[in-house]
Motif scaffolding. Structure first.
Motif, short mmCIF file in Angstrom:
data_model
loop_
_atom_site.label_atom_id
_atom_site.label_comp_id
_atom_site.label_asym_id
_atom_site.label_seq_id
_atom_site.Cartn_x
_atom_site.Cartn_y
_atom_site.Cartn_z
N UNK A 1 0.81 -1.13 0.00
CA UNK A 1 0.04 -0.06 0.04
C UNK A 1 0.95 1.26 0.11
N UNK A 2 1.93 1.18 0.94
CA UNK A 2 2.96 2.20 0.76
C UNK A 2 3.47 2.48 -0.70
N UNK A 3 3.90 1.39 -1.30
CA UNK A 3 4.38 1.64 -2.49
C UNK A 3 3.46 2.14 -3.57
N UNK A 4 2.33 1.70 -3.45
CA UNK A 4 1.35 2.26 -4.36
C UNK A 4 0.96 3.61 -3.97
N UNK A 5 0.95 4.19 -2.73
CA UNK A 5 0.72 5.53 -2.45
C UNK A 5 2.09 6.18 -2.97
N UNK A 6 2.99 5.66 -2.97
CA UNK A 6 4.37 6.50 -3.46
C UNK A 6 4.03 6.81 -5.01
N UNK A 7 3.91 5.57 -5.61
CA UNK A 7 3.48 5.71 -7.18
C UNK A 7 2.30 6.71 -7.60
N UNK A 8 1.51 6.75 -6.87
CA UNK A 8 0.43 7.75 -7.15
C UNK A 8 0.47 9.10 -6.76
N UNK A 9 1.43 9.45 -5.73
CA UNK A 9 1.73 10.88 -5.39
C UNK A 9 2.76 11.33 -6.41
N UNK A 10 3.65 10.59 -6.96
CA UNK A 10 4.55 11.19 -8.22
C UNK A 10 3.70 11.85 -9.14
N UNK A 11 2.62 11.47 -9.28
CA UNK A 11 1.79 11.95 -10.54
C UNK A 11 1.68 13.39 -10.30
N UNK A 12 1.44 14.29 -11.16
CA UNK A 12 1.26 15.70 -10.98
C UNK A 12 -0.22 16.08 -10.33
#
Length: 156
Positions: free
Chosen positions: A93-104
């Protein structure tokens, strides 16, 4: 009979501004690391999430700018009202959130803090900021719905 559990659920704080200021999409439930006086103050619903947000820093999720008032019966060991609080999530879940928040333009916003089976949980949502014209359109749609409901009540 043993597999049926009695789920105690109590909302301690709700971030109503989040729905007005952001488009909320995916939601995650996470635990929180709190001190003793923070838990007691939270159970008294002394939490404010207005300016709070979540972030993934160094492979850990954190809740930032959340205000939990000091416990009224606390002593000199009372907590600071505004501090960074660690959120408890699974690694994927943390990895998924990290990927999501990289989006502008995407952020993690806490929508509510609640008690579930005696544990204090935080619900965070992936959010995209609304522009002023989006807020106006939402207000206009809400007003139109309210007027339609009022008209239906008058006719009935």
């Amino acid at each position: 009979m043993a597999d049926k559990k009695d789920f105690a659920f109590k909302i301690l704080s709700d971030n109503r501004q989040a729905g007005h200021n952001y488009f909320l999409s995916e939601r995650f439930e996470c635990g929180m690391v709190l001190t003793g006086t923070e838990v007691k103050a939270a159970k008294d619903a002394k939490i404010q999430l207005k300016d709070a947000y979540a972030s993934v820093l160094g492979d850990e999720a954190w809740l930032l700018n959340a205000h939990i008032s000091q416990y009224s019966h606390g002593n000199r060991e009372n907590h600071l009202p505004v501090r960074n609080r660690k959120l408890l999530l699974h690694r994927r879940e943390i990895d998924k959130l990290q990927e999501i928040t990289r989006e502008k333009g995407l952020a993690l916003i806490p929508t509510k803090i609640y008690m579930k089976n005696g544990k204090i949980k935080c619900e965070i949502a992936v959010a995209k900021g609304k522009k002023l014209y989006d807020k106006r359109a939402a207000d206009k749609a809400r007003t139109a719905d309210d007027e339609a409901r009022a008209e239906m009540r008058r006719r009935a």
